[in-house]
Design a protein around this motif. Sequence first.
Motif, short mmCIF file in Angstrom:
data_model
loop_
_atom_site.label_atom_id
_atom_site.label_comp_id
_atom_site.label_asym_id
_atom_site.label_seq_id
_atom_site.Cartn_x
_atom_site.Cartn_y
_atom_site.Cartn_z
N THR A 1 0.82 -1.21 0.00
CA THR A 1 0.00 0.00 0.00
C THR A 1 0.85 1.25 0.00
OG1 THR A 1 -0.10 0.21 2.42
CG2 THR A 1 -1.74 -1.22 1.37
N PHE A 2 0.25 2.32 -0.49
CA PHE A 2 0.94 3.62 -0.53
C PHE A 2 1.37 4.04 0.87
CE2 PHE A 2 0.33 8.23 0.05
CZ PHE A 2 1.35 8.69 -0.77
N THR A 3 0.50 3.83 1.87
CA THR A 3 0.80 4.23 3.24
C THR A 3 2.01 3.49 3.78
OG1 THR A 3 -1.54 4.65 3.67
CG2 THR A 3 -0.12 4.41 5.58
N VAL A 4 2.06 2.18 3.54
CA VAL A 4 3.20 1.38 4.02
C VAL A 4 4.48 1.81 3.34
CG1 VAL A 4 4.19 -0.94 4.07
CG2 VAL A 4 1.78 -0.61 4.62
N GLN A 5 4.42 2.05 2.04
CA GLN A 5 5.61 2.46 1.30
C GLN A 5 6.17 3.77 1.86
OE1 GLN A 5 3.72 2.76 -2.44
NE2 GLN A 5 3.25 0.57 -2.48
N MET A 6 5.29 4.74 2.02
CA MET A 6 5.74 6.04 2.52
C MET A 6 6.23 5.95 3.95
SD MET A 6 5.44 7.99 -0.08
CE MET A 6 5.49 9.70 0.45
N LEU A 7 5.61 5.09 4.76
CA LEU A 7 6.05 4.92 6.14
C LEU A 7 7.44 4.32 6.20
CD1 LEU A 7 5.46 5.04 9.15
CD2 LEU A 7 4.35 2.78 8.97
N SER B 1 9.32 12.14 -3.45
CA SER B 1 8.05 11.44 -3.60
C SER B 1 7.61 11.17 -5.03
CB SER B 1 6.94 12.19 -2.85
OG SER B 1 6.71 13.46 -3.44
N VAL C 1 -4.02 13.60 -2.00
CA VAL C 1 -2.95 13.51 -1.00
C VAL C 1 -1.58 13.42 -1.66
CG1 VAL C 1 -1.97 12.14 0.88
CG2 VAL C 1 -4.44 12.55 0.79
N GLN D 1 4.03 3.75 -7.97
CA GLN D 1 2.80 3.26 -7.36
C GLN D 1 1.66 3.22 -8.37
OE1 GLN D 1 1.94 1.87 -4.68
NE2 GLN D 1 -0.26 1.93 -4.92
#
Length: 222
Positions: free
Chosen positions: A6-12, A119, A198, A126
């Motif tokens: 997921t995008f959230t996991v990648q960015m985290l 980013s 976002v 992504q």
Amino acid sequence: MGLAETFTVQMLILFIISLICCGTGFSKINYFRSLGYGLSTIAMEVAVIVMFKKYLSITQLVSCILLIIYGARILKRFLAREKKKKDSKSDIKKSGKVSFLNKLIAWLCFSVLYLCQISPVVLRVQGFKAVIDKLNMYFVPKNTAFSIIGVIAMAVGLALLICKDLKKLKISNINVIGEIAFWIGLYMIGFNKKIGLVPICIMIIGFLFMLYRVLVLNRRKK
């Protein structure tokens, strides 16, 4: 769930890497803008290549490599400066006046901003990954004309910066021209009209920080 699901996991994951690399600033405040910058750029791009190795197009892979070279250039300049000078007593005293809270705020802010700045690579990859996963198949993403121009701009910008470092060119403000060309090229690669609000906000923050760093912070250091 895989490492890059997921995008959230990648960015985290990338944010944690940026935090670790920028942690060098706790020893000396200006390391947030030098040592931490170079290390985080290199480490995050290596992580992007590892996480998305089967989804990267040629232009995206090249952009990652150019960012790694850019980060290595930052580190080389930092090490050269450190080798030439030894910390004076006044420098040490000045660093000691920076409170832990201020260092903590700087650590978090620079870590976030460095992530926002790189980013476009993550967001573009992504987008391709989402298409591949939806079709449940594997293929190498195509390179668009926009992304090819972006890579060329990045390469030209980086070449100008390296020439500036080697004192091969004496053009006024060549470092500013090189930096802006390099990062605009990256944002051209990351451009995707289908990305959400976002991601667009993240890219805008990164772009504005790049302009502030190039036009304000770099000149202050002089």
